[in-house]
Motif scaffolding. Structure first.
Motif, mmCIF file in Angstrom:
data_model
loop_
_atom_site.group_PDB
_atom_site.id
_atom_site.type_symbol
_atom_site.label_atom_id
_atom_site.label_comp_id
_atom_site.label_asym_id
_atom_site.label_seq_id
_atom_site.Cartn_x
_atom_site.Cartn_y
_atom_site.Cartn_z
ATOM 1 N N ILE A 282 0.966 -1.227 0.021
ATOM 2 C CA ILE A 282 0.015 -0.173 -0.048
ATOM 3 C C ILE A 282 0.755 1.188 -0.017
ATOM 4 C CG2 ILE A 282 -1.714 1.475 1.325
ATOM 5 C CD1 ILE A 282 -2.832 -1.262 2.357
ATOM 6 N N GLY A 283 1.868 1.339 0.524
ATOM 7 C CA GLY A 283 2.953 2.342 0.810
ATOM 8 C C GLY A 283 3.418 2.638 -0.700
ATOM 9 N N LYS A 284 3.833 1.783 -1.251
ATOM 10 C CA LYS A 284 4.247 1.965 -3.006
ATOM 11 C C LYS A 284 3.074 2.475 -3.802
ATOM 12 C CE LYS A 284 6.492 -0.440 -6.681
ATOM 13 N NZ LYS A 284 7.027 -1.884 -6.848
ATOM 14 N N MET A 285 1.865 1.927 -3.397
ATOM 15 C CA MET A 285 0.641 2.629 -4.190
ATOM 16 C C MET A 285 0.468 4.155 -3.708
ATOM 17 S SD MET A 285 -2.104 -0.286 -4.173
ATOM 18 C CE MET A 285 -1.509 -1.839 -3.318
ATOM 19 N N PHE A 286 0.721 4.538 -2.718
ATOM 20 C CA PHE A 286 0.534 5.892 -2.177
ATOM 21 C C PHE A 286 1.758 6.669 -2.887
ATOM 22 C CE2 PHE A 286 -1.830 4.845 1.738
ATOM 23 C CZ PHE A 286 -2.685 5.679 1.577
ATOM 24 N N VAL A 287 3.052 6.347 -3.335
ATOM 25 C CA VAL A 287 4.074 6.838 -3.761
ATOM 26 C C VAL A 287 3.726 7.099 -5.268
ATOM 27 C CG1 VAL A 287 6.475 6.613 -4.608
ATOM 28 C CG2 VAL A 287 5.757 5.980 -2.371
ATOM 29 N N GLU A 288 2.972 6.055 -5.835
ATOM 30 C CA GLU A 288 2.513 6.325 -7.127
ATOM 31 C C GLU A 288 1.531 7.302 -7.450
ATOM 32 O OE1 GLU A 288 1.134 3.373 -11.048
ATOM 33 O OE2 GLU A 288 1.185 2.663 -8.905
ATOM 34 N N GLY A 289 0.552 7.242 -6.456
ATOM 35 C CA GLY A 289 -0.355 8.220 -6.301
ATOM 36 C C GLY A 289 -0.018 9.642 -6.151
ATOM 37 N N LEU A 290 0.836 9.792 -5.227
ATOM 38 C CA LEU A 290 1.397 11.162 -4.891
ATOM 39 C C LEU A 290 2.300 11.640 -6.388
ATOM 40 C CD1 LEU A 290 2.628 10.527 -1.383
ATOM 41 C CD2 LEU A 290 0.896 12.165 -2.098
ATOM 42 N N LEU A 291 2.968 10.911 -6.783
ATOM 43 C CA LEU A 291 3.724 11.256 -8.042
ATOM 44 C C LEU A 291 2.650 11.564 -9.033
ATOM 45 C CD1 LEU A 291 6.523 8.825 -8.041
ATOM 46 C CD2 LEU A 291 6.808 11.232 -7.599
ATOM 47 N N ALA A 292 1.497 10.862 -9.334
ATOM 48 C CA ALA A 292 0.604 11.080 -10.324
ATOM 49 C C ALA A 292 -0.120 12.467 -10.181
ATOM 50 C CB ALA A 292 -0.306 9.801 -10.415
ATOM 51 N N ALA A 293 -0.239 12.602 -8.791
ATOM 52 C CA ALA A 293 -0.906 13.944 -8.517
ATOM 53 C C ALA A 293 -0.187 15.171 -8.581
ATOM 54 C CB ALA A 293 -1.457 13.862 -6.913
ATOM 55 N N GLY A 294 1.212 14.999 -8.914
ATOM 56 C CA GLY A 294 1.872 16.183 -8.980
ATOM 57 C C GLY A 294 3.049 16.425 -8.251
ATOM 58 N N CYS A 295 3.353 15.611 -7.153
ATOM 59 C CA CYS A 295 4.396 15.901 -6.258
ATOM 60 C C CYS A 295 5.683 15.884 -7.049
ATOM 61 C CB CYS A 295 4.461 14.694 -5.154
ATOM 62 S SG CYS A 295 3.533 14.831 -3.750
ATOM 63 N N ALA A 296 6.329 16.879 -6.428
ATOM 64 C CA ALA A 296 8.082 17.118 -7.186
ATOM 65 C C ALA A 296 8.792 15.884 -6.615
ATOM 66 C CB ALA A 296 8.280 18.531 -6.798
ATOM 67 N N ARG A 297 8.588 15.699 -5.430
ATOM 68 C CA ARG A 297 9.520 14.542 -4.702
ATOM 69 C C ARG A 297 8.902 14.009 -3.867
ATOM 70 N NH1 ARG A 297 13.638 18.046 -2.666
ATOM 71 N NH2 ARG A 297 13.739 18.707 -4.643
#
Length: 82
Positions: free
Chosen positions: A23-38
């Protein structure tokens, strides 16, 4: 309705503990897709953390090895992220 303008994270920085798998890795993917710079991720297993960094790109995902079951590990992570 533009979801990105409502919920976008353009230019933001995030931290996901346990971000190397599941689930943590899925959060990373979602945050990046939402535009997080890092996105910083922490995990105890460095090999799994490195695999996630390689998958998403070292320019966007930064790993910090940490054992958050102990206060020392929590403090080390806080020091590293600041």
């Amino acid at each position: 309705m533009d979801i990105q303008s409502l919920f976008g994270l353009d230019g933001r920085v995030a931290l996901v503990t346990g971000g190397s798998r599941g689930i943590g890795k899925m959060f990373v993917e979602g945050l990046l897709a939402a535009g997080c710079a890092r996105v910083y991720i922490s995990a105890r297993k460095v090999e799994q953390m490195q695999a996630t960094i390689d998958e998403f790109g070292a320019d966007k995902v930064i790993g910090i090895p940490a054992d958050l079951s102990q206060m020392d590990g929590m403090q080390q992570l806080a020091d590293a992220i600041s």
